[in-house]
Design an enzyme around this catalytic site. Structure first.
Site, short mmCIF file in Angstrom:
data_model
loop_
_atom_site.label_atom_id
_atom_site.label_comp_id
_atom_site.label_asym_id
_atom_site.label_seq_id
_atom_site.Cartn_x
_atom_site.Cartn_y
_atom_site.Cartn_z
N ASP A 20 -6.82 -17.28 -1.27
CA ASP A 20 -5.66 -16.61 -1.87
C ASP A 20 -4.37 -17.12 -1.25
OD1 ASP A 20 -7.25 -15.08 -3.48
OD2 ASP A 20 -7.10 -13.25 -2.28
N ASP A 132 4.90 -3.23 -6.23
CA ASP A 132 3.48 -3.01 -5.94
C ASP A 132 2.59 -3.54 -7.08
OD1 ASP A 132 3.97 -0.97 -7.72
OD2 ASP A 132 3.59 0.66 -6.29
N ASN A 133 3.11 -4.52 -7.82
CA ASN A 133 2.30 -5.20 -8.83
C ASN A 133 1.87 -6.56 -8.30
OD1 ASN A 133 2.39 -3.32 -10.94
ND2 ASN A 133 4.46 -3.97 -11.50
N GLN A 290 3.82 6.45 -1.35
CA GLN A 290 4.22 5.22 -2.06
C GLN A 290 4.76 4.17 -1.08
OE1 GLN A 290 2.97 5.20 -5.09
NE2 GLN A 290 4.00 3.30 -5.51
N ASP A 301 -11.49 -4.57 -5.22
CA ASP A 301 -12.56 -5.22 -4.46
C ASP A 301 -12.97 -4.35 -3.27
OD1 ASP A 301 -12.28 -7.40 -6.14
OD2 ASP A 301 -11.04 -8.55 -4.75
#
Length: 346
Positions: A20, A132-133, A290, A301
């Site tokens: 990643d 947070d996307n 948040q 995962d």
């Protein structure tokens, strides 16, 4: 018979081992490459420049990834001891990124057996983070070169498959080697062991529906999130967008091994997890501020990894979900699918 203790190679995973590459980007970056803020797609030619550009961003992080590999690592982390409860198969290149993946699997005490080839470089996944996307673009490369007859069918490797009691393969691997998945799934079904799968991404149900439905009769536990569940329902003509109803209909799809009723588990981010425990039941997730959420990439995962760690110990479904919620709660506080040294879970 109950396993009160866990043994080596008890959990088997097979999938796409990817490195990643994550970086915080802006809306312009997403627009430039036609990305949705929250999605998973396979890289096409038009994304070539994306990989060149993302590594030039100022805060780039490299983490061992790949959906199934993440999940078995988290399961191993939750279990701690013995080492190598989890086995992992996948294909990498003979290169620096491949060496990193090997080293990271070893550090996580996962028994990784990679098929190594030099036609293609080790696969990568660009995680483009905005707020947070996260938008994931996977360049499978070597991961796409996994060959059943060159790896899975070898006696020494198949012996490891036979040792397992629980199997987990993310839907992503359907794009690579459905014949490998079927071989493992049939083995699990014949021996009354537990075979788990994940819907993984909307594009799997949309474009790989045929191999997905070929494996479905062997699936004892199916995971997915709310978006994937909705897409799956649409593709199968369920004519409902009620998640509990979708779970029920999915549970009732044809099944090979009738000794086990299929369990369907759909996560919904901060909303309740939906699971078919006899009847459809809602399980609230752990509260989190948040501001503590650093990166939701890997939450799904991690949920599966936590779930599997309880499953190999033959815990009740409610307990498996609780372990899944714990693991996801830990992982979203950190960048990438990474974890502290030890879980604080009882």
């Amino acid at each position: 018979y109950t396993y009160l203790y866990t043994i080596e190679n008890m959990l088997f995973g097979m999938g796409n081992p990817l490195l990643d590459i994550s970086a915080v980007v802006d809306k312009d970056f997403l627009d430039k490459f036609g990305l949705k803020p929250n999605d998973q797609i396979l890289a096409e030619d038009r994304h070539k420049a994306l990989f060149e550009e993302i590594v030039k961003r100022n805060k780039v992080e490299y983490h061992a990834g790949g959906s199934t590999q993440n999940s078995v690592k988290i399961a191993q982390w939750m279990l701690q001891k013995p080492h190598k409860v989890a086995t992992f198969f996948g294909c990498i290149g003979k290169d620096r990124f491949g060496e990193i993946l090997k080293k990271k699997a070893e550090e996580a005490h996962v028994d990784a057996h990679y098929y190594e080839q030099n036609e293609e470089p080790t696969g990568t996944c660009a995680a483009c983070i905005t707020g947070d996307n996260r938008s994931l673009v996977a360049n499978l490369a070597a991961a796409n070169c996994y060959k059943k007859e060159k790896h899975l069918d070898l006696d020494s490797n198949w012996e490891l498959v036979k040792k397992a009691k629980v199997y987990y393969i993310a839907g992503f691997f359907l794009t690579v080697s459905p014949e490998s998945i079927l071989k493992v799934a049939r083995h699990a079904s014949d021996k009354n062991k537990i075979f788990c799968m994940n819907l993984s991404a909307p594009f799997i149900s949309q474009f790989f529906k045929e191999p997905l439905m070929e494996v479905m009769p062997y699936v004892d536990i199916l995971f997915g999130n709310e978006t994937e569940a909705a897409t799956f329902a649409k593709e199968l003509g369920f004519e409902t967008d009620d998640i509990a109803e979708i779970a029920k209909k999915t549970q009732n799809l044809p099944k090979e091994n009738t000794k086990r009723q299929r369990v369907v588990v759909f996560t919904q981010g901060k909303d309740d997890t939906v699971a078919t425990v006899g009847m459809v039941t809602m399980f609230p997730v752990l509260d989190i501020d948040q501001n503590d959420i650093v990166d939701t990439n890997g939450a799904g995962d991690a949920f599966v990894g936590g779930f599997l760690s309880a499953l190999v110990q033959e815990h009740a479904l409610e307990e498996c979900i609780r372990a899944g919620h714990y693991a996801a709660n830990v992982i979203i506080r950190r960048v990438g699918c990474t974890f502290p040294e030890k879980p604080d879970y009882h």
